[in-house]
Design an enzyme around this catalytic site. Structure first.
Site, PDB file in Angstrom:
ATOM      1  N   LYS A  22     -13.886  23.733  -4.276  1.00 52.69           N
ATOM      2  CA  LYS A  22     -13.634  23.942  -2.847  1.00 52.69           C
ATOM      3  C   LYS A  22     -13.918  25.380  -2.434  1.00 52.69           C
ATOM      4  O   LYS A  22     -14.612  25.639  -1.447  1.00 52.69           O
ATOM      5  CB  LYS A  22     -12.180  23.589  -2.511  1.00 52.69           C
ATOM      6  CG  LYS A  22     -11.721  24.048  -1.127  1.00 52.69           C
ATOM      7  CD  LYS A  22     -10.237  23.794  -0.943  1.00 52.69           C
ATOM      8  CE  LYS A  22      -9.750  24.319   0.399  1.00 52.69           C
ATOM      9  NZ  LYS A  22      -9.620  25.790   0.435  1.00 52.69           N
ATOM     10  N   ASN A  23     -13.369  26.354  -3.165  1.00 49.58           N
ATOM     11  CA  ASN A  23     -13.499  27.749  -2.755  1.00 49.58           C
ATOM     12  C   ASN A  23     -14.936  28.247  -2.863  1.00 49.58           C
ATOM     13  O   ASN A  23     -15.347  29.138  -2.117  1.00 49.58           O
ATOM     14  CB  ASN A  23     -12.556  28.627  -3.581  1.00 49.58           C
ATOM     15  CG  ASN A  23     -11.097  28.383  -3.232  1.00 49.58           C
ATOM     16  OD1 ASN A  23     -10.787  27.874  -2.163  1.00 49.58           O
ATOM     17  ND2 ASN A  23     -10.199  28.736  -4.142  1.00 49.58           N
ATOM     18  N   ARG A  97      -9.750  27.555   7.801  1.00 53.21           N
ATOM     19  CA  ARG A  97      -9.740  28.885   7.192  1.00 53.21           C
ATOM     20  C   ARG A  97     -11.144  29.333   6.788  1.00 53.21           C
ATOM     21  O   ARG A  97     -11.521  30.495   6.955  1.00 53.21           O
ATOM     22  CB  ARG A  97      -8.823  28.877   5.952  1.00 53.21           C
ATOM     23  CG  ARG A  97      -8.751  30.214   5.211  1.00 53.21           C
ATOM     24  CD  ARG A  97      -8.005  31.252   6.008  1.00 53.21           C
ATOM     25  NE  ARG A  97      -8.136  32.579   5.414  1.00 53.21           N
ATOM     26  CZ  ARG A  97      -7.657  33.687   5.956  1.00 53.21           C
ATOM     27  NH1 ARG A  97      -7.017  33.622   7.103  1.00 53.21           N
ATOM     28  NH2 ARG A  97      -7.815  34.855   5.382  1.00 53.21           N
ATOM     29  N   ASP A 121      -3.762  27.270   5.297  1.00 47.06           N
ATOM     30  CA  ASP A 121      -2.420  27.169   4.736  1.00 47.06           C
ATOM     31  C   ASP A 121      -1.461  28.163   5.372  1.00 47.06           C
ATOM     32  O   ASP A 121      -1.828  29.296   5.672  1.00 47.06           O
ATOM     33  CB  ASP A 121      -2.453  27.430   3.227  1.00 47.06           C
ATOM     34  CG  ASP A 121      -3.157  26.325   2.463  1.00 47.06           C
ATOM     35  OD1 ASP A 121      -3.064  25.179   2.894  1.00 47.06           O
ATOM     36  OD2 ASP A 121      -3.795  26.631   1.443  1.00 47.06           O
ATOM     37  N   ASP A 320      -3.981  30.446  -6.931  1.00 45.87           N
ATOM     38  CA  ASP A 320      -3.955  29.046  -6.505  1.00 45.87           C
ATOM     39  C   ASP A 320      -3.332  28.119  -7.538  1.00 45.87           C
ATOM     40  O   ASP A 320      -3.027  26.962  -7.223  1.00 45.87           O
ATOM     41  CB  ASP A 320      -5.376  28.565  -6.190  1.00 45.87           C
ATOM     42  CG  ASP A 320      -5.856  29.032  -4.825  1.00 45.87           C
ATOM     43  OD1 ASP A 320      -5.032  29.570  -4.056  1.00 45.87           O
ATOM     44  OD2 ASP A 320      -7.047  28.874  -4.518  1.00 45.87           O
ATOM     45  N   MET A 342       0.438  37.796  -4.198  1.00 44.62           N
ATOM     46  CA  MET A 342      -0.494  37.864  -3.077  1.00 44.62           C
ATOM     47  C   MET A 342       0.079  37.333  -1.767  1.00 44.62           C
ATOM     48  O   MET A 342      -0.119  37.923  -0.707  1.00 44.62           O
ATOM     49  CB  MET A 342      -1.776  37.109  -3.432  1.00 44.62           C
ATOM     50  CG  MET A 342      -2.909  37.323  -2.442  1.00 44.62           C
ATOM     51  SD  MET A 342      -4.477  36.622  -3.000  1.00 44.62           S
ATOM     52  CE  MET A 342      -4.820  37.631  -4.435  1.00 44.62           C
TER      53      MET A 342
END
EC number: 2.5.1.7
Length: 435
Positions: A22-23, A97, A121, A320, A342
């Site tokens: 996904k990223n 996002r 998110d 993540d 983070m």
């Protein structure tokens, strides 16, 4: 709003294939804007965030041709930059996002870009300063309109290479600046650059398109600007977050699972972190075999002190997966401190796990101590709501290991990052009903 109804306590067995990353997809898909020639992308995950970004590219004037379920050919030869100023774009971009990744390629090729304050998110502040400070170093001007929730604009008559030291090793910030810099005049040097595998994938793809990026895989990138980029073909990595999620799922549910085609060399320390929780793994080529384990014991540090798992920029542990590590530790023997550095709101989902019977102390917004149950008691099914993608899957793993039935509401959050997760897990023995 949809929900998952989960019947827990079932052991799973079989093979599962991770989706495309996904990223990585959110960066790679935006990079097609840098050329008017065809770009073919393979292993695209069929998830909400990625599909919305593809729709956004089509609205912007990019040709989109579906070659198969996971392969798409893009051609950005009809891009309409003025679309970025429309109310339709502002509304769609605000819900996604990944829309922030449009800025770099639009600025690099067309000299201007704009974006609504991105959604995504609700895990705490996710500032964009690194992106815009980098653009300004290249010669762009930055404007922010606070009306209607915020609108960002960058523009430049011409970009020029520059030296920059990023204020943080932001993956998306680095990617955005790289995409803006590849066609800037002169040489750009980016120090404290992110070096995650997904960023490396982007740089390799851009180099195949004709860019001149050196230092790929390090935190010092040098980019010699070129006049034009060309078409290419690119295959995305398997999603490392899914792979870690499946490892944790296997341990929590005492299941025997083989995760296929993991490209293990790109996983960094992820397998070792799960091993430190006591989980047995076997690397079989590019597959990861997780045997059924009755119990697993969390290691201690060499001096006997309790284990801490914390996130850090690559090659450190990805933030993540901290939600997955936290839920996996619930049934371990021993204690572990989870330190999420983070994002200050990412651990707030633990109250649901506590309601299920987990022994977790939320120390502050960034730290939680998990005291493992060692299988002496089983979690119980409850009704809960998914607050974000990773917490949603952590709750799903807890529900699959629990006694009785659980309901997870707001599963649109899970669908944003995990492809048909209910169908794929049901195929290996889970009982998940979408209602």
């Amino acid at each position: 709003m949809a929900s998952f109804k989960i019947t827990g306590g079932r052991r799973l067995s079989g093979d599962i294939y991770p989706q495309g990353a996904k990223n990585e997809a959110l960066q790679i898909l935006c990079a097609v804007l840098l050329t008017s020639e065809p770009v073919t992308i393979h292993n695209i995950p069929d998830i909400r965030d990625v599909n919305q970004l593809i729709d956004l590219l089509a609205d912007l004037g990019v040709g989109v041709e579906r070659l198969s379920e996971s392969s798409v050919r893009f051609q950005a030869n009809g891009v309409q930059p003025e679309y970025l100023e429309t109310e339709v774009f502002k509304r769609k971009a605000a819900a996604l996002r990944g829309s922030v990744m449009l800025l770099g390629p639009m600025l690099g090729r067309f000299g201007k870009g704009s974006i609504s304050r991105p959604g995504g998110d609700k895990i705490g502040r996710r500032r964009l300063d690194t992106h815009f400070l980098g653009f300004e170093k290249l010669g762009a001007t930055f404007h922010y309109d606070d009306a209607d929730g915020g609108f960002f604009r960058v523009e430049a008559a011409e970009l020029h290479g520059a030296y920059m030291l990023l204020d943080e090793a932001s993956v998306t910030g680095t990617a955005n600046v790289v995409m803006a810099a590849v066609m800037a005049k002169g040489t750009t040097t980016i120090y404290n650059a992110a070096c995650e595998p997904y960023l490396q994938q982007l740089c390799k793809m851009l180099n195949r398109m004709g860019a001149r990026i050196s230092g790929v895989g390090s935190n010092l990138l040098t980019i010699e600007g070129v006049d034009k980029l060309h078409g290419t073909e690119h295959t995305m990595l398997p999603d490392m977050i899914e792979i870690g999620s499946f490892i944790g799922l296997a341990a929590m549910t005492q299941s025997e699972i083989t995760i296929r085609n993991c490209q293990v060399a790109e996983l960094g320390i992820i397998p070792d972190v799960f091993r430190r929780l006591g989980i047995k793994l076997e690397i079989r080529g590019d597959d990861i075999y997780v045997p059924s384990q009755e119990k697993y014991r969390i290691e201690t540090f060499m001096d006997g002190s309790s284990m801490t798992v914390a996130d850090a920029p690559w090659p450190g542990f990805t933030p993540d997966l901290l939600s997955i590590v936290l839920v996996t530790a619930i049934q371990a023997q021993g204690t572990v401190l989870i330190h999420q550095k983070m994002f200050e709101s990412r651990l707030f989902f633990v109250d649901k796990l506590i309601d299920m019977g987990a022994q977790i102390i939320l120390c502050d917004p960034h730290r939680a101590t998990v005291i493992g149950l060692n299988r002496e008691s089983q979690l119980r099914g409850i009704r809960m709501t998914s607050p974000d993608i990773r917490a949603g899957v952590a709750l799903l793993i807890a529900a699959l290991s629990a006694k009785g039935t659980s309901i997870i509401d707001n599963i649109e959050q899970i669908d944003r990052g995990y492809q048909h997760i209910d169908k794929r897990l049901n195929a290996i023995g889970a009982l998940i009903e979408r209602v």
